[in-house]
Design a protein around this motif. Structure first.
Motif, PDB file in Angstrom:
ATOM      1  N   LEU A 112      -8.248  12.545   5.545  1.00  0.00           N
ATOM      2  CA  LEU A 112      -9.163  11.333   5.475  1.00  0.00           C
ATOM      3  C   LEU A 112      -7.797  10.415   4.915  1.00  0.00           C
ATOM      4  N   MET A 113      -7.298   9.460   5.938  1.00  0.00           N
ATOM      5  CA  MET A 113      -6.004   8.526   5.329  1.00  0.00           C
ATOM      6  C   MET A 113      -6.451   7.399   4.287  1.00  0.00           C
ATOM      7  N   TYR A 114      -7.436   6.618   4.530  1.00  0.00           N
ATOM      8  CA  TYR A 114      -7.936   5.847   3.315  1.00  0.00           C
ATOM      9  C   TYR A 114      -9.149   5.290   3.590  1.00  0.00           C
ATOM     10  N   LYS A 115      -9.794   4.783   2.459  1.00  0.00           N
ATOM     11  CA  LYS A 115     -11.060   4.289   2.486  1.00  0.00           C
ATOM     12  C   LYS A 115     -11.216   2.625   2.164  1.00  0.00           C
ATOM     13  N   HIS A 116     -10.188   2.214   1.337  1.00  0.00           N
ATOM     14  CA  HIS A 116     -10.095   0.790   0.877  1.00  0.00           C
ATOM     15  C   HIS A 116      -8.939   0.199   1.116  1.00  0.00           C
ATOM     16  N   GLU A 117      -9.033  -1.203   1.551  1.00  0.00           N
ATOM     17  CA  GLU A 117      -7.876  -2.029   1.941  1.00  0.00           C
ATOM     18  C   GLU A 117      -7.820  -3.368   1.030  1.00  0.00           C
ATOM     19  N   TYR A 118      -6.602  -3.474   0.459  1.00  0.00           N
ATOM     20  CA  TYR A 118      -6.149  -4.505  -0.298  1.00  0.00           C
ATOM     21  C   TYR A 118      -5.342  -5.406   0.279  1.00  0.00           C
ATOM     22  N   LYS A 119      -5.404  -6.730   0.158  1.00  0.00           N
ATOM     23  CA  LYS A 119      -4.031  -7.539   0.558  1.00  0.00           C
ATOM     24  C   LYS A 119      -3.722  -8.538  -0.297  1.00  0.00           C
ATOM     25  N   CYS A 120      -2.460  -8.650  -0.507  1.00  0.00           N
ATOM     26  CA  CYS A 120      -1.969  -9.415  -1.504  1.00  0.00           C
ATOM     27  C   CYS A 120      -2.030 -10.910  -1.104  1.00  0.00           C
ATOM     28  N   LYS A 121      -2.696 -11.801  -2.021  1.00  0.00           N
ATOM     29  CA  LYS A 121      -3.022 -13.090  -1.592  1.00  0.00           C
ATOM     30  C   LYS A 121      -1.798 -13.899  -1.703  1.00  0.00           C
ATOM     31  N   THR A 135      -8.666  -4.803  -9.054  1.00  0.00           N
ATOM     32  CA  THR A 135      -8.017  -5.893  -9.233  1.00  0.00           C
ATOM     33  C   THR A 135      -7.838  -6.783 -10.185  1.00  0.00           C
ATOM     34  N   LYS A 136      -8.570  -6.664 -11.231  1.00  0.00           N
ATOM     35  CA  LYS A 136      -8.537  -7.373 -12.510  1.00  0.00           C
ATOM     36  C   LYS A 136      -7.322  -6.812 -13.235  1.00  0.00           C
ATOM     37  N   LYS A 137      -7.050  -5.669 -13.085  1.00  0.00           N
ATOM     38  CA  LYS A 137      -5.953  -4.858 -13.837  1.00  0.00           C
ATOM     39  C   LYS A 137      -4.968  -4.761 -13.257  1.00  0.00           C
ATOM     40  N   TYR A 138      -4.827  -4.535 -11.908  1.00  0.00           N
ATOM     41  CA  TYR A 138      -3.468  -4.189 -10.989  1.00  0.00           C
ATOM     42  C   TYR A 138      -3.275  -5.454 -10.089  1.00  0.00           C
ATOM     43  N   GLY A 139      -2.045  -5.701  -9.934  1.00  0.00           N
ATOM     44  CA  GLY A 139      -1.687  -6.722  -8.878  1.00  0.00           C
ATOM     45  C   GLY A 139      -0.877  -6.138  -7.767  1.00  0.00           C
ATOM     46  N   CYS A 140       0.054  -7.050  -6.916  1.00  0.00           N
ATOM     47  CA  CYS A 140       0.797  -6.449  -5.937  1.00  0.00           C
ATOM     48  C   CYS A 140       2.057  -6.066  -6.686  1.00  0.00           C
ATOM     49  N   GLY A 141       2.281  -4.782  -6.316  1.00  0.00           N
ATOM     50  CA  GLY A 141       3.745  -4.159  -6.718  1.00  0.00           C
ATOM     51  C   GLY A 141       5.076  -4.821  -6.258  1.00  0.00           C
ATOM     52  N   LYS A 142       5.012  -5.880  -5.117  1.00  0.00           N
ATOM     53  CA  LYS A 142       6.251  -6.440  -4.548  1.00  0.00           C
ATOM     54  C   LYS A 142       6.234  -7.723  -5.382  1.00  0.00           C
ATOM     55  N   CYS A 143       5.379  -8.602  -5.412  1.00  0.00           N
ATOM     56  CA  CYS A 143       5.448 -10.016  -5.887  1.00  0.00           C
ATOM     57  C   CYS A 143       4.806 -10.516  -7.014  1.00  0.00           C
ATOM     58  N   HIS A 144       3.832  -9.298  -7.703  1.00  0.00           N
ATOM     59  CA  HIS A 144       2.835  -9.703  -8.492  1.00  0.00           C
ATOM     60  C   HIS A 144       1.754 -10.654  -8.378  1.00  0.00           C
ATOM     61  N   GLY A 145       1.473 -10.858  -7.118  1.00  0.00           N
ATOM     62  CA  GLY A 145       0.372 -11.615  -6.707  1.00  0.00           C
ATOM     63  C   GLY A 145      -1.021 -10.923  -6.997  1.00  0.00           C
ATOM     64  N   LYS A 146      -2.110 -11.612  -6.913  1.00  0.00           N
ATOM     65  CA  LYS A 146      -3.351 -10.919  -6.872  1.00  0.00           C
ATOM     66  C   LYS A 146      -3.620 -10.306  -5.803  1.00  0.00           C
ATOM     67  N   LEU A 147      -4.499  -9.025  -5.803  1.00  0.00           N
ATOM     68  CA  LEU A 147      -5.043  -8.543  -4.688  1.00  0.00           C
ATOM     69  C   LEU A 147      -6.535  -8.865  -4.375  1.00  0.00           C
ATOM     70  N   ALA A 148      -6.897  -8.732  -3.149  1.00  0.00           N
ATOM     71  CA  ALA A 148      -8.029  -9.290  -2.420  1.00  0.00           C
ATOM     72  C   ALA A 148      -8.561  -7.891  -1.832  1.00  0.00           C
ATOM     73  N   TYR A 149      -9.727  -7.448  -2.051  1.00  0.00           N
ATOM     74  CA  TYR A 149     -10.381  -6.559  -1.356  1.00  0.00           C
ATOM     75  C   TYR A 149     -10.925  -6.827   0.162  1.00  0.00           C
ATOM     76  N   GLN A 150     -10.269  -6.129   1.095  1.00  0.00           N
ATOM     77  CA  GLN A 150     -10.559  -6.595   2.492  1.00  0.00           C
ATOM     78  C   GLN A 150     -12.052  -6.040   3.148  1.00  0.00           C
ATOM     79  N   GLU A 151     -12.100  -4.643   2.997  1.00  0.00           N
ATOM     80  CA  GLU A 151     -13.186  -4.161   3.589  1.00  0.00           C
ATOM     81  C   GLU A 151     -13.134  -2.623   3.270  1.00  0.00           C
ATOM     82  N   LYS A 152     -14.375  -1.926   3.323  1.00  0.00           N
ATOM     83  CA  LYS A 152     -14.484  -0.628   3.284  1.00  0.00           C
ATOM     84  C   LYS A 152     -14.511   0.190   4.542  1.00  0.00           C
ATOM     85  N   VAL A 153     -13.449   0.980   4.732  1.00  0.00           N
ATOM     86  CA  VAL A 153     -13.162   1.683   6.008  1.00  0.00           C
ATOM     87  C   VAL A 153     -12.875   2.896   5.994  1.00  0.00           C
TER      88      VAL A 153
END
Length: 157
Positions: A112-121, A135-153
Motif C-alpha cells: 500500500l503506497m499511501y492513503k492520504h494526500e496533503y498539498k502545501c498552500k 495539519t494544525k500541528k505540522y506544516g510544510c517541511g520545505k517552506c513552513h506553509g500550511k498543509l491542506a488535505y487533498q483527498e483520501k486515496v
C-alpha cells in the motif's frame, strides 16, 4: 494458479539444489501461509524450508526461484557447519556464486503506497502519507506553509 502439493514443491527445490549447489535437498519443504513479510524462511532446528504461498501465486517465476535459492543457501551452509546467517561472509559469498537475491521484492498485494494526500498552500509540494497528519500541528517541511488535505486515496503499486 493452484498451489503445488508437497511432492511437486519438493521436486522443484531438489532440482534447484542439484542445479545450483550440486547437492541433494534431503529434508522437508512446505508452504506456510502465515508468513507475511518474507518470501520464505529456513528453520535450522528442523532443517525445514518454509515458503510463502503468495509469492508462488502472485510473483513471477524468477522471483519464486530466487527465494528458493536464497533459502537453499541457508540450508546447505547450515548442513556443512558454515556461517548460514545473513551477516556471515560464507552466506554472502554463496548468494553471489549462485545468483540468489539477498532480499525478495515486496508483493504488489501487500504494498500500500499511501492513503492520504496533503498539498502545501504556499509552495504546492505534495505529501503522500499512509497515516493522517495533524495539519494544525505540522506544516510544510520545505517552506513552513500550511498543509491542506487533498483527498483520501488508496493507491497500490
Amino acid at each position: 494458479m493452484d498451489l503445488l502439493n508437497e511432492k511437486a514443491l519438493y521436486k522443484i527445490v531438489n532440482d534447484l539444489s542439484w542445479e545450483f549447489f550440486h547437492k541433494p535437498f534431503i529434508h522437508q519443504v512446505k508452504f506456510n501461509s502465515r508468513l507475511r513479510t518474507t518470501g520464505g524462511r529456513y528453520l535450522p532446528h528442523k532443517k525445514t524450508i518454509e515458503l510463502n504461498p503468495k509469492y508462488y501465486m502472485e510473483a513471477d517465476e524468477n522471483e519464486f526461484i530466487g527465494i528458493i535459492k536464497h533459502e537453499l543457501c541457508h540450508y546447505h551452509l547450515h548442513i556443512e557447519g558454515k556461517g548460514y546467517k545473513h551477516g556471515d561472509a560464507d552466506f554472502k559469498f554463496l548468494l553471489k556464486k549462485t545468483g540468489s537475491p539477498r532480499y525478495c521484492k515486496p508483493l504488489p498485494s501487500n504494498q500500500l503506497m499511501y492513503k492520504h494526500e496533503y498539498k502545501c498552500k504556499k509552495c504546492g509540494f505534495i505529501y503522500r502519507r499512509i497515516r493522517k497528519v495533524n495539519t494544525k500541528k505540522y506544516g510544510c517541511g520545505k517552506c513552513h506553509g500550511k498543509l491542506a488535505y487533498q483527498e483520501k486515496v488508496e493507491v497500490h503499486a
